[in-house]
Write an enzyme that holds these catalytic residues in place. Structure first.
Site, PDB file in Angstrom:
ATOM      1  N   LYS A  70       3.336  16.987   6.134  1.00  0.00           N
ATOM      2  CA  LYS A  70       2.607  16.061   7.016  1.00  0.00           C
ATOM      3  C   LYS A  70       3.242  15.340   8.091  1.00  0.00           C
ATOM      4  O   LYS A  70       4.503  15.143   8.029  1.00  0.00           O
ATOM      5  CB  LYS A  70       2.135  14.835   5.837  1.00  0.00           C
ATOM      6  CG  LYS A  70       1.275  15.310   4.766  1.00  0.00           C
ATOM      7  CD  LYS A  70       0.772  14.191   4.038  1.00  0.00           C
ATOM      8  CE  LYS A  70      -0.013  14.660   2.795  1.00  0.00           C
ATOM      9  NZ  LYS A  70      -0.232  13.601   1.773  1.00  0.00           N
ATOM     10  N   LYS A 105      -8.080   5.777  -9.428  1.00  0.00           N
ATOM     11  CA  LYS A 105      -7.216   6.981  -9.674  1.00  0.00           C
ATOM     12  C   LYS A 105      -5.919   6.711  -9.302  1.00  0.00           C
ATOM     13  O   LYS A 105      -5.213   7.599 -10.119  1.00  0.00           O
ATOM     14  CB  LYS A 105      -7.863   7.640  -8.544  1.00  0.00           C
ATOM     15  CG  LYS A 105      -7.284   9.262  -8.430  1.00  0.00           C
ATOM     16  CD  LYS A 105      -7.728  10.280  -7.214  1.00  0.00           C
ATOM     17  CE  LYS A 105      -7.032  10.215  -6.061  1.00  0.00           C
ATOM     18  NZ  LYS A 105      -7.214  10.834  -5.083  1.00  0.00           N
ATOM     19  N   ARG A 153      -2.357  -0.462  33.315  1.00  0.00           N
ATOM     20  CA  ARG A 153      -3.537   0.194  32.896  1.00  0.00           C
ATOM     21  C   ARG A 153      -3.743   0.435  31.414  1.00  0.00           C
ATOM     22  O   ARG A 153      -4.525   0.405  30.644  1.00  0.00           O
ATOM     23  CB  ARG A 153      -3.960   1.660  33.272  1.00  0.00           C
ATOM     24  CG  ARG A 153      -4.026   1.754  34.895  1.00  0.00           C
ATOM     25  CD  ARG A 153      -4.317   3.138  35.343  1.00  0.00           C
ATOM     26  NE  ARG A 153      -2.822   3.561  35.358  1.00  0.00           N
ATOM     27  CZ  ARG A 153      -2.573   4.782  35.268  1.00  0.00           C
ATOM     28  NH1 ARG A 153      -3.537   5.902  35.543  1.00  0.00           N
ATOM     29  NH2 ARG A 153      -1.369   5.391  35.077  1.00  0.00           N
ATOM     30  N   GLU A 171      -4.253  18.755  -6.427  1.00  0.00           N
ATOM     31  CA  GLU A 171      -3.771  17.407  -6.034  1.00  0.00           C
ATOM     32  C   GLU A 171      -3.157  16.394  -7.394  1.00  0.00           C
ATOM     33  O   GLU A 171      -3.758  16.734  -8.460  1.00  0.00           O
ATOM     34  CB  GLU A 171      -5.187  16.278  -5.727  1.00  0.00           C
ATOM     35  CG  GLU A 171      -4.712  14.884  -5.431  1.00  0.00           C
ATOM     36  CD  GLU A 171      -6.258  14.241  -5.158  1.00  0.00           C
ATOM     37  OE1 GLU A 171      -5.763  13.244  -4.033  1.00  0.00           O
ATOM     38  OE2 GLU A 171      -7.127  14.582  -5.680  1.00  0.00           O
ATOM     39  N   HIS A 221       3.768  11.140  -1.464  1.00  0.00           N
ATOM     40  CA  HIS A 221       3.686  10.067  -0.229  1.00  0.00           C
ATOM     41  C   HIS A 221       2.578   9.169  -0.390  1.00  0.00           C
ATOM     42  O   HIS A 221       1.604   9.285  -1.072  1.00  0.00           O
ATOM     43  CB  HIS A 221       3.216  11.007   1.349  1.00  0.00           C
ATOM     44  CG  HIS A 221       2.610  10.313   2.325  1.00  0.00           C
ATOM     45  ND1 HIS A 221       1.337  10.150   2.700  1.00  0.00           N
ATOM     46  CD2 HIS A 221       3.634   9.414   3.062  1.00  0.00           C
ATOM     47  CE1 HIS A 221       1.452   9.378   3.803  1.00  0.00           C
ATOM     48  NE2 HIS A 221       2.723   9.063   4.017  1.00  0.00           N
ATOM     49  N   ARG A 259      -2.066   3.211  -0.987  1.00  0.00           N
ATOM     50  CA  ARG A 259      -2.582   4.510  -1.184  1.00  0.00           C
ATOM     51  C   ARG A 259      -1.377   5.553  -1.684  1.00  0.00           C
ATOM     52  O   ARG A 259      -0.310   5.624  -0.942  1.00  0.00           O
ATOM     53  CB  ARG A 259      -3.273   5.026  -0.043  1.00  0.00           C
ATOM     54  CG  ARG A 259      -4.371   4.134   0.432  1.00  0.00           C
ATOM     55  CD  ARG A 259      -4.966   5.018   1.628  1.00  0.00           C
ATOM     56  NE  ARG A 259      -6.123   4.133   2.166  1.00  0.00           N
ATOM     57  CZ  ARG A 259      -7.716   4.315   1.824  1.00  0.00           C
ATOM     58  NH1 ARG A 259      -7.864   4.986   1.018  1.00  0.00           N
ATOM     59  NH2 ARG A 259      -8.260   3.611   2.431  1.00  0.00           N
ATOM     60  N   HIS A 299       0.742  10.353  -3.319  1.00  0.00           N
ATOM     61  CA  HIS A 299       0.146  11.717  -3.479  1.00  0.00           C
ATOM     62  C   HIS A 299       0.833  12.965  -3.209  1.00  0.00           C
ATOM     63  O   HIS A 299       1.464  12.841  -2.268  1.00  0.00           O
ATOM     64  CB  HIS A 299      -1.161  11.499  -2.658  1.00  0.00           C
ATOM     65  CG  HIS A 299      -2.090  10.393  -2.941  1.00  0.00           C
ATOM     66  ND1 HIS A 299      -2.875   9.904  -1.972  1.00  0.00           N
ATOM     67  CD2 HIS A 299      -2.306   9.856  -4.216  1.00  0.00           C
ATOM     68  CE1 HIS A 299      -3.591   8.985  -2.388  1.00  0.00           C
ATOM     69  NE2 HIS A 299      -3.202   8.928  -3.926  1.00  0.00           N
ATOM     70  N   GLN A 332      -5.285  20.474   9.561  1.00  0.00           N
ATOM     71  CA  GLN A 332      -6.222  19.410   9.277  1.00  0.00           C
ATOM     72  C   GLN A 332      -5.681  18.020   9.765  1.00  0.00           C
ATOM     73  O   GLN A 332      -4.376  17.833   9.451  1.00  0.00           O
ATOM     74  CB  GLN A 332      -6.428  19.574   7.742  1.00  0.00           C
ATOM     75  CG  GLN A 332      -7.553  18.483   7.273  1.00  0.00           C
ATOM     76  CD  GLN A 332      -7.730  18.715   5.689  1.00  0.00           C
ATOM     77  OE1 GLN A 332      -7.886  19.778   5.200  1.00  0.00           O
ATOM     78  NE2 GLN A 332      -8.038  17.283   4.959  1.00  0.00           N
ATOM     79  N   ASP A 333      -6.660  17.377  10.452  1.00  0.00           N
ATOM     80  CA  ASP A 333      -6.108  16.001  10.728  1.00  0.00           C
ATOM     81  C   ASP A 333      -7.149  14.989   9.926  1.00  0.00           C
ATOM     82  O   ASP A 333      -8.082  15.187   9.772  1.00  0.00           O
ATOM     83  CB  ASP A 333      -6.442  15.637  12.102  1.00  0.00           C
ATOM     84  CG  ASP A 333      -5.512  16.149  13.173  1.00  0.00           C
ATOM     85  OD1 ASP A 333      -4.597  16.925  12.729  1.00  0.00           O
ATOM     86  OD2 ASP A 333      -5.306  15.946  14.171  1.00  0.00           O
ATOM     87  N   ASN A 334      -6.552  13.975   9.214  1.00  0.00           N
ATOM     88  CA  ASN A 334      -7.173  12.906   8.434  1.00  0.00           C
ATOM     89  C   ASN A 334      -6.806  11.620   9.078  1.00  0.00           C
ATOM     90  O   ASN A 334      -5.787  11.350   9.781  1.00  0.00           O
ATOM     91  CB  ASN A 334      -6.527  13.142   6.988  1.00  0.00           C
ATOM     92  CG  ASN A 334      -6.681  14.487   6.289  1.00  0.00           C
ATOM     93  OD1 ASN A 334      -7.896  15.111   6.507  1.00  0.00           O
ATOM     94  ND2 ASN A 334      -5.630  14.850   5.795  1.00  0.00           N
TER      95      ASN A 334
END
Length: 186
Positions: free
Chosen positions: A72, A169, A23, A143, A119, A59, A62, A47-49
């Site tokens: 995280k 950025k 399955r 940030e 990260h 990316r 940060h 918080q979930d992103n």
């Protein structure tokens, strides 16, 4: 799940137990009791992103500073990335060192990144979906970051610079030494 601490104290690779049959599959992506048992850490994720990116997108790197520092737990639910975290804890034996790992939807491993780390990740397949839990809410004023190609950190991204897709950025982030000066880290 199995939990292995990397050579950077407090940074863990987590491999869930995956139950597969005709399955499909089932896995427990997070279990607070199991996490605490294996790491000794009590984390309250708030918080979930999720991001979706094309192949070649980079990316990061940060970090949020001060009272908004974030731990995280990151994973890939579709596709593949090279995930990188850099130890920016000034009192750490591995200050200025980085850890990297391939995360994908096949092995389903996760990386726990403690507070005090920058990260970032490089997307290795189109339409990659990257998920991460944070133990602190995002705060724009806190940030910060370090440029991905800093020569002091010397991160081997394994990808030609001229083929990277990076936001303006992120291209304007300071180098490691400038970041440390700006943050008062010696």
């Amino acid at each position: 799940m199995t939990v292995e601490e990397t050579y950077i104290k407090g940074c863990y690779v987590i491999t869930p137990k995956v139950f597969e049959d005709e399955r499909g599959y089932f896995l427990e992506s997070f279990n607070k009791n199991g996490f605490e048992k294996h790491t000794g850490l009590s984390i309250d994720f708030v918080q979930d992103n999720e991001s979706k990116s094309s192949k070649g997108v980079l990316r990061g790197l940060h970090i949020q500073t001060g009272q908004y520092e974030q731990a995280k737990l990151v994973r890939v639910t579709k596709g593949k990335v090279m995930d990188v975290c850099v130890d920016l804890r000034s009192n750490s034996e591995t200050f200025g060192k980085y850890f990297s790992i391939m995360l994908d939807d096949v092995h389903k491993q996760q990386l726990f990144i403690p507070k005090g780390f920058a990260h970032g990740f490089l997307v290795l397949e189109d339409n990659t979906i990257f998920n991460y839990k944070c133990d602190q809410f995002y705060n724009k004023a806190s940030e910060r970051g370090v440029i991905y190609n800093d020569t002091t950190l010397n991160i081997d991204w394994g990808w030609p610079d001229d083929q990277l897709i990076i936001s303006e950025k992120d291209m304007n982030l300071p180098g490691f030494e400038a970041f440390c000066r700006n943050e008062g880290i010696e």
